[in-house]
Design a protein around this motif. Sequence first.
Motif: not given
Length: 215
Positions: A82-93
Amino acid sequence: MFVGIAFGFHSWSIRRRIAVLLLSASVFAAGLAPWISAYRDHTGHYGFTSNGLESVRHGLVRYPHFPLGLELKERSADWRSYDDMWTDIRELAAADRGGAFRLLGIKTVRPWYATWSGRFDHYLLVVQLPWFLLFVLASGRTMWRWKQIPGEVILLHGYVAALWLTAALVAPILRYLSPAFPFVVIIVLWHALDANLLGEKTGEPRELPAEENIR
């Protein structure tokens, strides 16, 4: 349930609300704790659903028709937690706020009509869109008249909201939200009756004719 009990049952004392909430939380935690612990031991992370990370991932990889969705699809192949996923989501958002709001809107609305195959989405949309709009109006009325709404009705709103949130976080399709639709119908009809939309209400009892009184 917690919001409904804490704020919706206006006739209950504070002590009673606290007691019911503590009891509810204890039963809920006791029931889930063994499953959560076993899932953590076997997978290395806490499970959101029985399919874990994959369920959430599936809800983010089906939108290649706009830049943020396409980028999420490409990056998802490297997600291991989940950490990998949320890191990418925050960056792209942060880099594409418009795309983030678009994705949020899609994932919020699609659970009301979408299927995994997409074959019947247009037909379902025609049927489901009125219920979606009516439920949003009913929810707004509940917020506006919070103190006049019975706690039981607020609880029903909570059940729909919980299933809606779950469906939006994972693959946003109708079958994850469909268990809530009996509640949606009850809520909408209750608000329609309470708002006097289905006919004039009178507080005066109807007087029966003499022969009916005798019977």
